[in-house]
Design a protein around this motif. Structure first.
Motif, PDB file in Angstrom:
ATOM      1  N   LYS A 149       0.833  -1.199   0.000  1.00  0.00           N
ATOM      2  CA  LYS A 149       0.000   0.000   0.000  1.00  0.00           C
ATOM      3  C   LYS A 149       0.873   1.256   0.000  1.00  0.00           C
ATOM      4  O   LYS A 149       1.859   1.329   0.737  1.00  0.00           O
ATOM      5  CB  LYS A 149      -0.902   0.001   1.231  1.00  0.00           C
ATOM      6  N   PRO A 150       0.545   2.258  -0.842  1.00  0.00           N
ATOM      7  CA  PRO A 150       1.356   3.482  -0.879  1.00  0.00           C
ATOM      8  C   PRO A 150       1.371   4.204   0.459  1.00  0.00           C
ATOM      9  O   PRO A 150       0.326   4.485   1.047  1.00  0.00           O
ATOM     10  CB  PRO A 150       0.659   4.329  -1.953  1.00  0.00           C
ATOM     11  N   ARG A 151       2.551   4.482   0.949  1.00  0.00           N
ATOM     12  CA  ARG A 151       2.731   5.254   2.176  1.00  0.00           C
ATOM     13  C   ARG A 151       3.939   6.174   2.006  1.00  0.00           C
ATOM     14  O   ARG A 151       4.859   5.858   1.259  1.00  0.00           O
ATOM     15  CB  ARG A 151       2.964   4.346   3.387  1.00  0.00           C
ATOM     16  N   VAL A 192      -7.710  -0.590  -6.393  1.00  0.00           N
ATOM     17  CA  VAL A 192      -7.183  -0.037  -5.138  1.00  0.00           C
ATOM     18  C   VAL A 192      -6.735   1.417  -5.226  1.00  0.00           C
ATOM     19  O   VAL A 192      -6.600   2.075  -4.193  1.00  0.00           O
ATOM     20  CB  VAL A 192      -6.000  -0.891  -4.615  1.00  0.00           C
ATOM     21  N   LEU A 193      -6.523   1.940  -6.444  1.00  0.00           N
ATOM     22  CA  LEU A 193      -5.957   3.281  -6.550  1.00  0.00           C
ATOM     23  C   LEU A 193      -7.043   4.337  -6.660  1.00  0.00           C
ATOM     24  O   LEU A 193      -8.038   4.161  -7.365  1.00  0.00           O
ATOM     25  CB  LEU A 193      -5.024   3.370  -7.759  1.00  0.00           C
ATOM     26  N   ARG A 194      -6.815   5.447  -5.996  1.00  0.00           N
ATOM     27  CA  ARG A 194      -7.763   6.543  -6.077  1.00  0.00           C
ATOM     28  C   ARG A 194      -7.404   7.447  -7.248  1.00  0.00           C
ATOM     29  O   ARG A 194      -6.256   7.466  -7.707  1.00  0.00           O
ATOM     30  CB  ARG A 194      -7.775   7.334  -4.766  1.00  0.00           C
ATOM     31  N   PRO A 195      -8.365   8.231  -7.752  1.00  0.00           N
ATOM     32  CA  PRO A 195      -8.079   9.149  -8.862  1.00  0.00           C
ATOM     33  C   PRO A 195      -6.940  10.101  -8.527  1.00  0.00           C
ATOM     34  O   PRO A 195      -6.808  10.558  -7.396  1.00  0.00           O
ATOM     35  CB  PRO A 195      -9.405   9.898  -9.039  1.00  0.00           C
ATOM     36  N   GLY A 196      -6.124  10.392  -9.518  1.00  0.00           N
ATOM     37  CA  GLY A 196      -4.989  11.286  -9.329  1.00  0.00           C
ATOM     38  C   GLY A 196      -3.701  10.591  -8.988  1.00  0.00           C
ATOM     39  O   GLY A 196      -2.652  11.222  -8.931  1.00  0.00           O
TER      40      GLY A 196
END
Length: 314
Positions: A149-151, A192-196
């Motif tokens: 997960k991106p952190r 899993v990814l949000r826009p942007g």
């Protein structure tokens, strides 16, 4: 108990090697800083969709402002045209989608394609972390995928690199290819990814199919993409080496590389793949930075970025 595989330079990577890539970040300007703008930024944010930018404030409309940014609610309330101002998002998810499959476990140049993918992923990861972005990703192989997960933490990036090394060192020539592993990875990214978000795609040049092209097109609707297809010189040209025999899981294939027609057809297939990627990048309006095992990775990225810098007027 099977002995651990020792990293062999150019064939397999080590965690120490990927950690050392952080020292090469300063050589290539992948992301903008207050003092310098990366030539990739204009390509990422060429379309005003609120992608990769944060709302800043509203001010009175001025001549030359984009009419698409007019805030109609404020305009109606004040009876005077107002426009929205945005600033580039300083902390956004950067998701590194990196392939480590059997088809990448090959190379006739400086390194194997799997090593090239790992090195590029590490460089981009360290650059993103230095840019204060949240870094994560997905490592996918023939029959497995591992998601981080991106952190905005060094620990998260090290998790990604450690998983990347484990999958890389487990590669071998007898692995059973998986079904549409690239397509599955793209579908997961969409979930899993949000826009942007910015999605960095590092995959074999041969991974592009009608299905994966559709998945990339869907992903590009809500995220920014950076495409880095990987190739080897032998993906595009066969040497005139006589009769070559190939064996894989009991199946055998013979090719007479002295045949001019065979070499021309093989070369045409390779060029068609390259053109396919170019047309896709143009259609989606995203940067394309192909990498080859024939050259040094950072030097290739520099060549791409320099080619995309706007030329000064004479």
């Amino acid at each position: 108990m099977q002995a651990p595989i020792v990293a062999e330079p150019g064939i397999r990577v080590s965690l120490a090697e990927l950690i050392e890539m952080r020292h090469r970040v300063r050589e290539v300007q992948l992301f903008s800083t207050p003092a310098r703008r990366s030539p990739l930024i204009g390509l990422h944010h060429s379309k005003l969709r609120g992608r990769g930018v944060d709302f800043d404030q509203v001010r009175v409309y001025q001549a030359g402002d984009d009419v698409r940014t007019i805030d109609w609610r404020v305009t109606a309330r004040t009876q005077e045209p107002h426009t929205k101002l945005f600033h580039e998002e300083r902390e956004r998810p950067i998701f590194i989608l990196v392939e480590q499959s059997q088809r990448l476990f090959f190379g006739s140049g400086l390194v194997f394609k799997s090593v090239l993918a790992a090195q590029a992923a590490a460089l981009i990861g360290w650059a993103a972390l230095g840019h204060n972005d949240r870094v994560g990703g997905l490592v996918f192989g023939d029959n497995e995928h591992h998601e981080i997960k991106p952190r905005r933490s060094k620990h998260s990036l090290l998790q990604l690199l450690n998983r990347l090394v484990r999958v890389n060192q487990a590669l071998h020539t007898e692995a059973q290819p998986g079904r549409d592993a690239f397509g599955l990875a793209l579908r997961r990214a969409r979930e899993v990814l949000r826009p942007g978000s910015l999605v960095i795609v590092l995959c074999d040049e041969r991974a592009l199919t009608e299905s994966t092209e559709q998945q990339l097109s869907l992903l590009a609707r809500h995220t920014d993409l950076l495409l880095l297809p990987l190739s080897d010189p032998l993906d595009h040209a066969l040497p005139a080496a006589g009769l070559l025999q190939f064996t894989e899981r009991g199946a055998q294939l013979e090719l007479d590389t002295h045949s001019i027609e065979l070499r021309q057809a093989y070369h045409a297939q390779g060029e068609a793949r390259r053109t396919h990627w170019q047309l896709l990048a143009q259609k989606l309006g995203v940067p394309l930075l192909p990498l080859s095992t024939q050259g040094e990775m950072v030097e290739q990225l520099l060549d791409h970025l320099n080619a995309q810098r706007p030329r000064k007027q004479q």
